[in-house]
Design an enzyme around this catalytic site. Structure first.
Site, PDB file in Angstrom:
ATOM      1  CG  ASP A   1      -1.776  -0.889   1.250  1.00 35.90           C
ATOM      2  OD1 ASP A   1      -2.277  -1.343  -0.488  1.00 35.90           O
ATOM      3  OD2 ASP A   1      -2.395  -1.400   1.634  1.00 35.90           O
TER       4      ASP A   1
ATOM      5  NE  ARG B   1      -3.861   2.311  -5.040  1.00 38.05           N
ATOM      6  CZ  ARG B   1      -4.021   1.688  -3.257  1.00 38.05           C
ATOM      7  NH1 ARG B   1      -3.142   0.977  -3.311  1.00 38.05           N
ATOM      8  NH2 ARG B   1      -5.371   2.182  -2.577  1.00 38.05           N
TER       9      ARG B   1
HETATM   10  C1  S3P Z   1      -5.400  -5.369   3.949  1.00 29.12           C
HETATM   11  C2  S3P Z   1      -4.389  -6.339   2.418  1.00 29.12           C
HETATM   12  C3  S3P Z   1      -3.385  -6.005   0.863  1.00 29.12           C
HETATM   13  C4  S3P Z   1      -4.178  -4.432   1.289  1.00 29.12           C
HETATM   14  C5  S3P Z   1      -4.996  -3.757   1.962  1.00 29.12           C
HETATM   15  C6  S3P Z   1      -4.640  -4.331   2.729  1.00 29.12           C
HETATM   16  C7  S3P Z   1      -6.022  -5.999   4.756  1.00 29.12           C
HETATM   17  O1  S3P Z   1      -4.573  -6.034  -0.122  1.00 29.12           O
HETATM   18  O2  S3P Z   1      -3.295  -3.844  -0.129  1.00 29.12           O
HETATM   19  O3  S3P Z   1      -5.172  -2.417   1.753  1.00 29.12           O
HETATM   20  O4  S3P Z   1      -6.074  -5.530   5.388  1.00 29.12           O
HETATM   21  O5  S3P Z   1      -5.562  -7.492   4.258  1.00 29.12           O
HETATM   22  P1  S3P Z   1      -4.530  -7.254  -0.503  1.00 29.12           P
HETATM   23  O6  S3P Z   1      -5.072  -8.786   0.203  1.00 29.12           O
HETATM   24  O7  S3P Z   1      -5.308  -7.326  -1.581  1.00 29.12           O
HETATM   25  O8  S3P Z   1      -3.017  -7.705  -0.864  1.00 29.12           O
END
Ligand code: S3P
Length: 429
Positions: free
Chosen positions: A315, A346
């Site tokens: 992120d 992104r």
């Molecule tokens: C998150 C996991 C990540 C992250 C998202 C929050 C979470 O996504 O990018 O902002 O809270 O488990 P992904 O599981 O798609 O990698």
């Protein structure tokens, strides 16, 4: 919300308390709801994403009180959730919809999950497929790959799942389903994605064993309620951390921020790039390590961000791209194709924006190549309604004598409603 027009600053100084962690706030609501007893959290993040999750559980009959940042949930146990009378609208939130799907996979009622235009374009097959394998009935466009999704839970069986996308959302969804399944659920992943769900389930007394590459979960009859202070969100703090790092003369201390090993890649990379970054673990909040970070700015140098580092800073890549664009030399981001399926693509949004303000960036299939410049030249940014794109270019604007204009900044409400207030206070402009 109007556009944001940036102003340059020479440095950033002071102390700063970031907002509560978004990932943990979502999990607090969901796990609190299925606990047996009352859970209480302080420093909850009342952002749009997390409020959608609160609303969804209220619609399923869970009493939830939110007073500022204090959250109190009367857990109803696995069997106490009620069929919602209308579709559950998860807004912009990938974490909200994906974790909720996992939980509902074991609930014997039907529900519809919807989201905004961005969420409706994000791939769900990565979790609807394994959840169907476990026994859930899920339907939706493109073989249940896109919201709106209809889900009817069933009596589930455990599976052996390989987390190829290294996604914490998918892993957490399978764990939430696995808690309600017959037999054990095994999840393999390497490198490890963020592990807040595992931490919270351990505190709740779930039968969970975690090794470097594997998680084994046995079903739970009952889960204990949780009480803890949610640490500050390092993903939100990352914007001000990067801002301080790239402005020589800056000296910023971030207080009480989460320092979970699976989330601190941004600190490690900025340190590699030459910023003065020290972090100090002070205590655990629940199972989460937290503490303070001191950042001293410098002229940054280029870096390669790849491989196992990616899940630790997924992120934070947009704002790290801003840092790379102002670093001496050529930086490379690769192995980050997941960026293409976030709130927006992104890679596209950041490369397009950087080139619009005098940066030098070229997109690749799974990342980008960025050649550093000494400062930006101003220009207009399309945010694609992505909160992290907006905040990244607000940081870029600190190094641009000609203002950068960022259109439509309302998306910051999803994760960091007070972002512009904090930025203004710390930069003094
Ligand atoms: C998150 C996991 C990540 C992250 C998202 C929050 C979470 O996504 O990018 O902002 O809270 O488990 P992904 O599981 O798609 O990698």
């Amino acid at each position: 919300m109007p556009s944001w027009i940036t102003k340059p600053v020479s440095s950033l100084r002071g102390q700063y308390l970031p907002p509560g962690d978004k990932s943990i706030s979502h999990r607090a609501v969901m796990l609190g709801a299925i606990a047996s007893g009352t859970s209480q959290f302080s420093n909850f993040l009342p952002s749009d994403d997390c409020l959608r999750t609160v609303e969804a559980f209220r619609q399923m009959g869970v009493p939830i009180q939110l007073n500022g940042n204090d959250l109190r949930i009367e857990g109803v146990g696995f069997k106490g959730l009620k069929k919602p009378s209308c579709p559950l609208d998860m807004g912009n939130s990938g974490t909200g919809i994906r974790l909720l799907l996992g939980l509902l996979a074991g609930q014997l009622f039907e529900a519809t999950l919807t989201g905004d235009a961005s969420l409706s374009k994000r791939p769900m097959g990565r979790l609807t497929k394994p959840l169907r394998e476990m026994g859930a009935f899920i339907s939706g466009a493109d073989d249940a790959n896109f919201a709106p999704l209809q889900i009817k839970g069933a009596s589930l069986k455990g599976i052996h799942f390989i987390n190829e996308k290294r996604s914490a959302q998918v892993k957490s969804a399978i764990l939430l389903a696995g808690l309600q399944a017959k037999g054990k659920t095994v999840i393999e992943e390497s490198p490890r994605s963020r592990n807040h769900t595992e931490h919270m389930l351990t505190m709740m007394g779930a039968h969970l064993s975690v090794t470097a590459k594997q998680i084994v979960l046995k079903p739970a009859e009952k889960l204990k309620p949780l009480h803890f202070a949610i640490p500050g969100d390092i993903s939100s703090a990352a914007f001000l951390i990067a801002a301080a790092a790239l402005l020589p003369g800056s000296d910023l201390t971030v207080k009480e921020v989460g320092l979970n090993e699976t989330r601190i890649g941004v600190l490690e990379i900025l340190r590699l790039m030459g910023a003065g970054i020290e972090w100090q673990f002070k205590h655990h909040k629940g199972e989460e390590p937290a503490g303070d970070v001191r950042i001293r700015g410098a002229q940054l140098k280029s870096v390669v961000i790849e491989k196992e580092m990616i899940p630790k800073l997924i992120d934070e890549l947009p704002v790290l791209m801003i840092a790379c664009a102002l670093a001496k030399g050529k930086s490379i981001v690769r192995d980050a194709a997941e960026l293409r399926v976030k709130e927006t693509d992104r890679i596209h949004a950041m490369v397009e924006g950087l080139n619009a303000i005098g940066g030098k960036a070229v997109a690749t299939a799974d990342g980008c190549v960025i050649t550093g410049v000494s400062d930006f030249q101003g220009g207009k940014i399309k945010s694609y309604d992505d909160h992290r794109v907006v905040m990244s270019f607000a940081v870029a604007g600190l190094k641009s004598r000609v203002p950068i204009r960022i259109d439509e900044t309302r998306s910051i409400e999803t994760s960091y409603p007070a972002f512009f207030d904090d930025l203004t206070r710390l930069t003094g402009v």
